[in-house]
Design a protein around this motif. Structure first.
Motif, PDB file in Angstrom:
ATOM      1  N   LYS A 150       7.353  -2.625  13.617  1.00 55.38           N
ATOM      2  CA  LYS A 150       7.513  -1.786  12.416  1.00 55.38           C
ATOM      3  C   LYS A 150       8.951  -1.797  11.889  1.00 55.38           C
ATOM      4  O   LYS A 150       9.503  -0.755  11.517  1.00 55.38           O
ATOM      5  CB  LYS A 150       7.038  -0.355  12.690  1.00 55.38           C
ATOM      6  CG  LYS A 150       5.552  -0.274  12.988  1.00 55.38           C
ATOM      7  CD  LYS A 150       5.075   1.164  13.156  1.00 55.38           C
ATOM      8  CE  LYS A 150       3.566   1.198  13.393  1.00 55.38           C
ATOM      9  NZ  LYS A 150       3.059   2.585  13.559  1.00 55.38           N
ATOM     10  N   THR A 152      11.798  -2.489   9.108  1.00 53.93           N
ATOM     11  CA  THR A 152      11.740  -2.143   7.681  1.00 53.93           C
ATOM     12  C   THR A 152      12.763  -2.909   6.848  1.00 53.93           C
ATOM     13  O   THR A 152      13.183  -2.448   5.795  1.00 53.93           O
ATOM     14  CB  THR A 152      11.955  -0.628   7.484  1.00 53.93           C
ATOM     15  OG1 THR A 152      13.218  -0.255   8.066  1.00 53.93           O
ATOM     16  CG2 THR A 152      10.838   0.178   8.121  1.00 53.93           C
ATOM     17  N   ASP A 154      13.185  -5.426   4.330  1.00 53.64           N
ATOM     18  CA  ASP A 154      12.301  -6.109   3.380  1.00 53.64           C
ATOM     19  C   ASP A 154      12.709  -7.565   3.165  1.00 53.64           C
ATOM     20  O   ASP A 154      11.853  -8.449   3.067  1.00 53.64           O
ATOM     21  CB  ASP A 154      12.303  -5.368   2.037  1.00 53.64           C
ATOM     22  CG  ASP A 154      11.882  -3.920   2.185  1.00 53.64           C
ATOM     23  OD1 ASP A 154      10.984  -3.659   3.002  1.00 53.64           O
ATOM     24  OD2 ASP A 154      12.453  -3.057   1.494  1.00 53.64           O
ATOM     25  N   TRP A 183       3.598  -4.034   2.657  1.00 50.02           N
ATOM     26  CA  TRP A 183       3.948  -3.289   1.437  1.00 50.02           C
ATOM     27  C   TRP A 183       3.308  -1.899   1.463  1.00 50.02           C
ATOM     28  O   TRP A 183       3.901  -0.925   1.011  1.00 50.02           O
ATOM     29  CB  TRP A 183       3.508  -4.085   0.210  1.00 50.02           C
ATOM     30  CG  TRP A 183       4.162  -3.601  -1.065  1.00 50.02           C
ATOM     31  CD1 TRP A 183       5.321  -2.904  -1.201  1.00 50.02           C
ATOM     32  CD2 TRP A 183       3.671  -3.781  -2.394  1.00 50.02           C
ATOM     33  NE1 TRP A 183       5.602  -2.651  -2.521  1.00 50.02           N
ATOM     34  CE2 TRP A 183       4.597  -3.189  -3.280  1.00 50.02           C
ATOM     35  CE3 TRP A 183       2.538  -4.412  -2.921  1.00 50.02           C
ATOM     36  CZ2 TRP A 183       4.416  -3.181  -4.657  1.00 50.02           C
ATOM     37  CZ3 TRP A 183       2.371  -4.410  -4.305  1.00 50.02           C
ATOM     38  CH2 TRP A 183       3.293  -3.808  -5.158  1.00 50.02           C
ATOM     39  N   ASN A 184       2.115  -1.789   2.010  1.00 51.14           N
ATOM     40  CA  ASN A 184       1.477  -0.483   2.171  1.00 51.14           C
ATOM     41  C   ASN A 184       2.302   0.394   3.103  1.00 51.14           C
ATOM     42  O   ASN A 184       2.512   1.587   2.850  1.00 51.14           O
ATOM     43  CB  ASN A 184       0.058  -0.661   2.724  1.00 51.14           C
ATOM     44  CG  ASN A 184      -0.612   0.668   3.035  1.00 51.14           C
ATOM     45  OD1 ASN A 184      -0.724   1.538   2.183  1.00 51.14           O
ATOM     46  ND2 ASN A 184      -1.051   0.827   4.278  1.00 51.14           N
ATOM     47  N   PHE A 185       2.797  -0.223   4.193  1.00 51.07           N
ATOM     48  CA  PHE A 185       3.659   0.492   5.128  1.00 51.07           C
ATOM     49  C   PHE A 185       4.937   0.959   4.426  1.00 51.07           C
ATOM     50  O   PHE A 185       5.477   2.027   4.750  1.00 51.07           O
ATOM     51  CB  PHE A 185       3.983  -0.429   6.302  1.00 51.07           C
ATOM     52  CG  PHE A 185       5.004   0.116   7.261  1.00 51.07           C
ATOM     53  CD1 PHE A 185       4.752   1.264   7.989  1.00 51.07           C
ATOM     54  CD2 PHE A 185       6.225  -0.524   7.438  1.00 51.07           C
ATOM     55  CE1 PHE A 185       5.682   1.767   8.882  1.00 51.07           C
ATOM     56  CE2 PHE A 185       7.164  -0.027   8.317  1.00 51.07           C
ATOM     57  CZ  PHE A 185       6.886   1.125   9.040  1.00 51.07           C
ATOM     58  N   ARG A 186       5.389   0.182   3.456  1.00 47.93           N
ATOM     59  CA  ARG A 186       6.586   0.540   2.682  1.00 47.93           C
ATOM     60  C   ARG A 186       6.242   1.395   1.461  1.00 47.93           C
ATOM     61  O   ARG A 186       7.037   1.557   0.538  1.00 47.93           O
ATOM     62  CB  ARG A 186       7.311  -0.724   2.236  1.00 47.93           C
ATOM     63  CG  ARG A 186       7.764  -1.601   3.380  1.00 47.93           C
ATOM     64  CD  ARG A 186       8.859  -0.963   4.218  1.00 47.93           C
ATOM     65  NE  ARG A 186      10.141  -1.016   3.541  1.00 47.93           N
ATOM     66  CZ  ARG A 186      11.087  -0.089   3.627  1.00 47.93           C
ATOM     67  NH1 ARG A 186      10.872   1.002   4.341  1.00 47.93           N
ATOM     68  NH2 ARG A 186      12.223  -0.225   2.986  1.00 47.93           N
ATOM     69  N   LYS A 187       4.991   1.939   1.446  1.00 47.61           N
ATOM     70  CA  LYS A 187       4.516   2.892   0.441  1.00 47.61           C
ATOM     71  C   LYS A 187       4.528   2.328  -0.976  1.00 47.61           C
ATOM     72  O   LYS A 187       4.818   3.015  -1.940  1.00 47.61           O
ATOM     73  CB  LYS A 187       5.323   4.194   0.512  1.00 47.61           C
ATOM     74  CG  LYS A 187       5.290   4.851   1.887  1.00 47.61           C
ATOM     75  CD  LYS A 187       5.961   6.203   1.887  1.00 47.61           C
ATOM     76  CE  LYS A 187       6.001   6.777   3.299  1.00 47.61           C
ATOM     77  NZ  LYS A 187       4.678   6.922   3.900  1.00 47.61           N
ATOM     78  N   TRP A 188       4.221   1.032  -1.089  1.00 50.27           N
ATOM     79  CA  TRP A 188       4.061   0.349  -2.379  1.00 50.27           C
ATOM     80  C   TRP A 188       5.312   0.471  -3.258  1.00 50.27           C
ATOM     81  O   TRP A 188       5.238   0.500  -4.484  1.00 50.27           O
ATOM     82  CB  TRP A 188       2.845   0.886  -3.142  1.00 50.27           C
ATOM     83  CG  TRP A 188       1.591   0.888  -2.330  1.00 50.27           C
ATOM     84  CD1 TRP A 188       0.965   1.975  -1.798  1.00 50.27           C
ATOM     85  CD2 TRP A 188       0.812  -0.253  -1.934  1.00 50.27           C
ATOM     86  NE1 TRP A 188      -0.150   1.604  -1.093  1.00 50.27           N
ATOM     87  CE2 TRP A 188      -0.277   0.235  -1.161  1.00 50.27           C
ATOM     88  CE3 TRP A 188       0.920  -1.628  -2.145  1.00 50.27           C
ATOM     89  CZ2 TRP A 188      -1.227  -0.606  -0.617  1.00 50.27           C
ATOM     90  CZ3 TRP A 188      -0.038  -2.459  -1.597  1.00 50.27           C
ATOM     91  CH2 TRP A 188      -1.090  -1.947  -0.838  1.00 50.27           C
ATOM     92  N   ASN A 189       6.456   0.497  -2.609  1.00 51.91           N
ATOM     93  CA  ASN A 189       7.721   0.656  -3.335  1.00 51.91           C
ATOM     94  C   ASN A 189       8.083  -0.655  -4.053  1.00 51.91           C
ATOM     95  O   ASN A 189       8.142  -1.721  -3.429  1.00 51.91           O
ATOM     96  CB  ASN A 189       8.823   1.031  -2.323  1.00 51.91           C
ATOM     97  CG  ASN A 189      10.147   1.335  -2.995  1.00 51.91           C
ATOM     98  OD1 ASN A 189      10.860   0.411  -3.384  1.00 51.91           O
ATOM     99  ND2 ASN A 189      10.461   2.614  -3.134  1.00 51.91           N
ATOM    100  N   SER A 192      11.181  -2.378  -2.788  1.00 46.90           N
ATOM    101  CA  SER A 192      10.877  -3.060  -1.528  1.00 46.90           C
ATOM    102  C   SER A 192      10.213  -4.412  -1.785  1.00 46.90           C
ATOM    103  O   SER A 192      10.560  -5.417  -1.171  1.00 46.90           O
ATOM    104  CB  SER A 192       9.958  -2.179  -0.674  1.00 46.90           C
ATOM    105  OG  SER A 192       9.572  -2.842   0.500  1.00 46.90           O
TER     106      SER A 192
END
Length: 509
Positions: A150, A152, A154, A183-189, A192
């Protein structure tokens, strides 16, 4: 001592040493494209398989490794294979260590079974030596390690995805579901996503642009020849490997769907979906598929084996410790298969799952032996047009080999291969010799190869030359139009048993 006690399963890598007994017996012929091109890059400053055509018919990241291997090679041309062997063993070892730190951290028995499977596929069977498969294995392991931990970063994620892509281009299908999960894990930012794309572009964009600039297409010439996309192939080859991996993929999907306690379940599912997408893309749109097309499927099979064994160990066999017995059996098995591959014509596809060829003892690689015998009858550095299996012919001789299929050529080759122009093509490029298959057992209308169709209904064979890029017959030669130099026993009979010999010809004046 404690390290050995904890990691004795690494001894399964002994199965890789059989390659050193006779390296030319193990790899597919395509594997020899890489060391041949690397040799030409380092010693002749020319990125070509022969001295006629610049080419991009290879996966770029593995070619970088092969060029580095040639740059540091202190001995003759053939020692390069040993350096490449070391790289490939190290890549699988490093990839497996990454898996041990995440997915394979709970069950010793599961690790032994999975590593035995990987050693069987990547080492004992030998088909994947010299191919990009071992590098691809490592890039997959690195990608899953990143996801399971996990992280982060990018940019780093995008960069790792580019390594997976450049190791083998059709693994873009594997990258996509993993990318959506990340990208889902990064909350669709959106920010990112931008960093991910920049990380991916650092290597991928220069490669794609250079392809377009030098070769007029974004994909390598080999991909253009083998792919029918967007048109589905007329004849879909749903062979043994396609069936097996499709079945195992579906079973693994069902297994993961019910195994909701697995902390890495989403990562595994994403990888599995991407691997199945790649499998069905190749099934529908790719021709002339080899075992190296199935690396992502081999990878998820290793995960499936581990998860199955781990599940059984935690339920049915909870009180039993079979690690040393399992390890001993696995080590013997993978080494026996490696020994068979070294000393016989052993082939899973041709004399285990099918009866296409005989299982018999062979002490030397016949393609290598035949290539070296050519030098007694053909001047060194001659240009030779070869119907198939050009890799070993080129690497183990001093000839300039022009493969008929054009997989390691460029647009100039196909511009030359015009309708009714084959003799002019040979004369223009000073190609003095041709190697064609002869003495067919059956009298069908034609015997088909990728770039050659042979009409063997009469004694005067007709060799029909095919442009593999536009998939048309462009010209033909009768055997009576050629001077026969010498015939040799078919050195690839294990894989192509329908003819008894190959013959070296020279065009009559």
């Amino acid at each position: 001592m404690e390290f050995i006690k904890k990691n004795y399963h690494y001894l399964l890598f002994i199965s890789s040493v059989f390659f050193l007994g006779n390296p030319s017996k193990f790899p597919s012929d395509d594997g020899f494209f890489y060391p041949q091109i690397a040799y030409n890059v380092v010693h002749h400053g020319f990125m070509g398989f022969n001295d006629l055509y610049l080419t991009n018919g290879f996966h770029p990241l593995w070619m970088v490794f092969c060029i580095v291997a040639e740059l540091i090679n202190p001995f003759d041309k053939f020692f390069l294979l040993d350096i490449v062997w070391f790289f490939q063993v190290l890549l699988v070892l490093s990839g497996f260590i990454l898996l041990e730190k995440t997915i394979f951290k709970d069950s010793r028995t599961g690790k032994i079974f999975s590593l035995a499977f990987y050693c069987l596929m990547f080492f004992s069977l030998g088909t994947l030596y010299l191919i990009e498969a071992h590098l691809t294995f490592f890039t997959f392991a690195l990608l899953l390690f990143f996801m399971c931990r996990k992280f982060t970063n990018d940019f780093a994620f995008g960069f790792i995805c580019s390594l997976v892509f450049l190791a083998r281009l059709d693994h873009v299908f594997v990258i996509l579901p993993i990318g959506f999960l990340y990208w889902n894990f990064r909350k669709w930012n959106i920010k990112s996503l931008g960093k991910m794309l920049i990380g991916f572009s650092v290597l991928a964009i220069p490669y794609i642009v250079s392809n377009y600039y030098y070769f007029d297409a974004t994909v390598p010439i080999s991909g253009r020849i083998k792919s029918s996309f967007p048109h589905v192939q007329e004849y879909i080859d749903f062979g043994i490997f396609q069936k097996l991996f499709a079945l195992l993929g579906v079973l693994y999907f069902v297994f993961l769907s019910f195994n909701k306690k697995d902390q890495y379940r989403n990562v595994k599912l994403s990888f599995l979906i991407g691997s199945l997408l790649q499998l069905f893309y190749n099934l529908l749109f790719q021709s002339e598929i080899g075992q190296w097309y199935f690396v992502s499927q081999m990878f998820f099979c290793g995960l499936f084996i581990y998860d199955t064994v781990n599940s059984l160990k935690s339920t049915i066999f909870k009180k039993f410790t079979l690690d040393k017995i399992v390890f001993s059996g696995a080590l013997i098995f993978v080494c026996v298969i490696g020994w068979l591959k070294l000393t016989t014509s052993f082939s899973i596809q041709n004399n285990i799952f099918a009866n296409h060829s005989k299982f018999e003892k062979k002490s030397t690689d016949l393609v290598r032996k035949t290539a070296q015998e050519f030098e007694k009858n053909i001047p060194q550095n001659s240009r030779i047009f070869v119907y198939d299996f050009p890799g070993k012919f080129a690497f183990y001789s001093n000839f300039n080999v022009i493969p008929a299929d054009g997989l390691v050529a460029n647009k100039s080759y196909f511009n030359d291969m015009k309708s009714g122009n084959f003799k002019n093509f040979l004369n223009k490029n000073n190609i003095d010799y041709l190697i064609f298959p002869t003495h067919f057992f059956t009298k069908h209308e034609t015997q088909g190869f990728l770039a050659l169709h042979v009409d063997s209904r009469t004694e005067d064979y007709v060799f029909k030359i095919r442009n593999t890029l536009n998939r048309t017959i462009i010209d033909s030669l009768k055997e009576s139009e050629l001077n026969k130099i010498k015939s040799y026993a078919n050195p690839i009979k294990t894989w192509q048993p329908q003819y008894d010999s190959i013959t070296v010809y020279k065009l009559k004046n």
